[in-house]
Scaffold this motif. Structure first.
Motif, PDB file in Angstrom:
ATOM      1  N   ASP A 165      23.318 -22.748 -27.839  1.00  0.00           N
ATOM      2  CA  ASP A 165      23.117 -22.977 -29.490  1.00  0.00           C
ATOM      3  C   ASP A 165      24.334 -23.116 -29.298  1.00  0.00           C
ATOM      4  OD1 ASP A 165      22.675 -23.324 -31.971  1.00  0.00           O
ATOM      5  OD2 ASP A 165      20.791 -22.520 -31.488  1.00  0.00           O
ATOM      6  N   PRO A 166      24.778 -24.878 -30.328  1.00  0.00           N
ATOM      7  CA  PRO A 166      26.300 -24.694 -30.914  1.00  0.00           C
ATOM      8  C   PRO A 166      26.131 -23.784 -32.397  1.00  0.00           C
ATOM      9  CG  PRO A 166      24.384 -26.419 -31.124  1.00  0.00           C
ATOM     10  CD  PRO A 166      23.964 -25.739 -29.851  1.00  0.00           C
ATOM     11  N   ARG A 167      25.145 -24.218 -32.682  1.00  0.00           N
ATOM     12  CA  ARG A 167      25.642 -22.451 -33.866  1.00  0.00           C
ATOM     13  C   ARG A 167      26.525 -21.495 -33.293  1.00  0.00           C
ATOM     14  NH1 ARG A 167      19.875 -24.855 -35.339  1.00  0.00           N
ATOM     15  NH2 ARG A 167      19.420 -24.054 -33.859  1.00  0.00           N
ATOM     16  N   ALA A 168      25.838 -20.897 -32.303  1.00  0.00           N
ATOM     17  CA  ALA A 168      25.777 -20.183 -31.513  1.00  0.00           C
ATOM     18  C   ALA A 168      27.655 -19.792 -30.930  1.00  0.00           C
ATOM     19  CB  ALA A 168      24.945 -18.850 -30.723  1.00  0.00           C
ATOM     20  N   VAL A 169      27.887 -21.033 -30.299  1.00  0.00           N
ATOM     21  CA  VAL A 169      28.686 -20.806 -29.768  1.00  0.00           C
ATOM     22  C   VAL A 169      30.193 -21.323 -31.241  1.00  0.00           C
ATOM     23  CG1 VAL A 169      30.621 -22.841 -28.567  1.00  0.00           C
ATOM     24  CG2 VAL A 169      28.417 -22.434 -27.944  1.00  0.00           C
ATOM     25  N   ALA A 170      30.104 -22.000 -32.212  1.00  0.00           N
ATOM     26  CA  ALA A 170      30.725 -22.209 -33.659  1.00  0.00           C
ATOM     27  C   ALA A 170      30.977 -20.773 -34.468  1.00  0.00           C
ATOM     28  CB  ALA A 170      30.454 -23.260 -34.209  1.00  0.00           C
ATOM     29  N   ALA A 171      30.141 -19.974 -34.069  1.00  0.00           N
ATOM     30  CA  ALA A 171      30.485 -19.263 -34.884  1.00  0.00           C
ATOM     31  C   ALA A 171      31.415 -18.221 -34.193  1.00  0.00           C
ATOM     32  CB  ALA A 171      29.080 -18.180 -35.223  1.00  0.00           C
ATOM     33  N   SER A 172      30.855 -18.179 -32.746  1.00  0.00           N
ATOM     34  CA  SER A 172      31.660 -16.901 -31.934  1.00  0.00           C
ATOM     35  C   SER A 172      33.206 -17.154 -32.694  1.00  0.00           C
ATOM     36  CB  SER A 172      30.831 -17.029 -30.582  1.00  0.00           C
ATOM     37  OG  SER A 172      31.815 -16.370 -29.796  1.00  0.00           O
ATOM     38  N   VAL A 173      33.515 -19.041 -31.348  1.00  0.00           N
ATOM     39  CA  VAL A 173      34.471 -19.462 -31.906  1.00  0.00           C
ATOM     40  C   VAL A 173      35.645 -19.257 -33.078  1.00  0.00           C
ATOM     41  CG1 VAL A 173      36.441 -21.609 -31.752  1.00  0.00           C
ATOM     42  CG2 VAL A 173      34.800 -21.192 -30.227  1.00  0.00           C
ATOM     43  N   LEU A 174      35.479 -19.126 -34.200  1.00  0.00           N
ATOM     44  CA  LEU A 174      35.242 -18.935 -35.634  1.00  0.00           C
ATOM     45  C   LEU A 174      35.674 -17.761 -35.505  1.00  0.00           C
ATOM     46  CD1 LEU A 174      33.487 -21.447 -38.047  1.00  0.00           C
ATOM     47  CD2 LEU A 174      35.357 -21.577 -37.209  1.00  0.00           C
TER      48      LEU A 174
END
Length: 274
Positions: free
Chosen positions: A121-130
């Motif tokens: 899920d790209p929302r999970a990816v973005a949150a983890s990257v940030l």
């Protein structure tokens, strides 16, 4: 197809590629090198999102851009030799979080390459990257993303993009590159969430892709890895709730709405609820 042909696990940063690489290697006949292109050379990190075509493959030095880098050429030649010399019945491969734009070239460098495309899920990816303080130092989005937008799309951003915007653009760019290139390979797409939530359904097709059967060690690893979060930032041991839901509290409502709008096609294609 030569069934001992090498495989590649590819996924965006923070998509679970460490977990998937470790999971596959719980089968005793599988060996998976950890990011040999991006972790063992600076070259591929510096040249991330600079496309290489199949026609640019050079038998002598692999690619024209590598002429000034004989040590990298030698390293990649040795890597290819190792990947292509798996004992009978064994599988060798590698995992990467870069190289989306170099997939056409990889097909010439490694004929018969099979690809396991991991999505999350790209929302999970973005949150983890940030959540990674040194993200830009590691992955250089502030350089590579605007450069790609200008050089490849002809649309340079009119202003400096913040870390969240850079991550969203990175996800979208790499997803589109995967869509353009994966059809040329024997490949399978795997959702991280399916491995976490329904391992009994997801693990079988994944291992069948490599002409193998799931092992008890692999099934136990999935169960054990979800009991609690432990280890460092790149640990494969994360609680199930952290993997599936931590993004909900880490991203603001505005960020979630931006992702849902900007990556709606991604969410729909891989059946993530908007």
């Amino acid at each position: 197809m030569h069934r001992s042909a090498p495989f590649l696990i590819i996924g965006h940063h923070r998509s679970g590629t460490n977990f998937l690489g470790e999971l596959i290697q719980r089968n005793p006949v599988v060996a998976c090198a950890n990011e040999p292109f991006s972790m063992h050379t600076d070259f591929f990190r510096d040249n991330d999102l600079r496309p290489w075509s199949a026609a640019e493959y050079d038998q002598a030095v692999l690619h024209p851009e590598l002429y000034p880098h004989p040590k990298i050429v030698l390293f990649l030649q040795e890597l290819r030799k190792w990947l292509g010399s798996a004992p009978e019945g064994c599988r060798r491969g590698f995992k990467e979080t870069l190289l989306y734009e170099k997939l056409p070239w990889l097909g010439s460098y490694l004929p018969g390459l099979r690809i396991i495309h991991l999505v999350r899920d790209p929302r999970a990816v973005a949150a983890s990257v940030l959540n990674v303080p040194e993200a830009d130092e590691l992955w250089k989005y502030s350089v590579t993303v605007p450069r790609y937008l200008e050089e490849q799309l002809g649309h340079p951003p009119g202003r400096a993009l913040d870390p969240f915007e850079l991550c969203v653009r990175s996800i979208g760019i790499r997803w589109e590159l995967a869509r353009q290139s994966l059809a040329a390979f024997e490949h399978i797409t795997v959702r991280l969430e399916d491995l976490v939530e329904h391992p009994e359904d997801a693990l079988g097709p994944l291992m069948k892709f490599l002409d193998l059967e799931p092992t008890r060690e692999q099934q136990d690893f999935i169960t054990d890895s979800q009991q609690c979060s432990r280890g460092g930032r790149y640990s494969s041991y994360r609680s199930r709730d952290a993997v599936l839901n931590s993004w909900r509290s880490r991203l603001t409502d505005a960020q979630q709405a931006c992702l849902a709008g900007g990556l709606r096609s991604f969410l729909e294609e891989y059946e993530y609820a908007c």
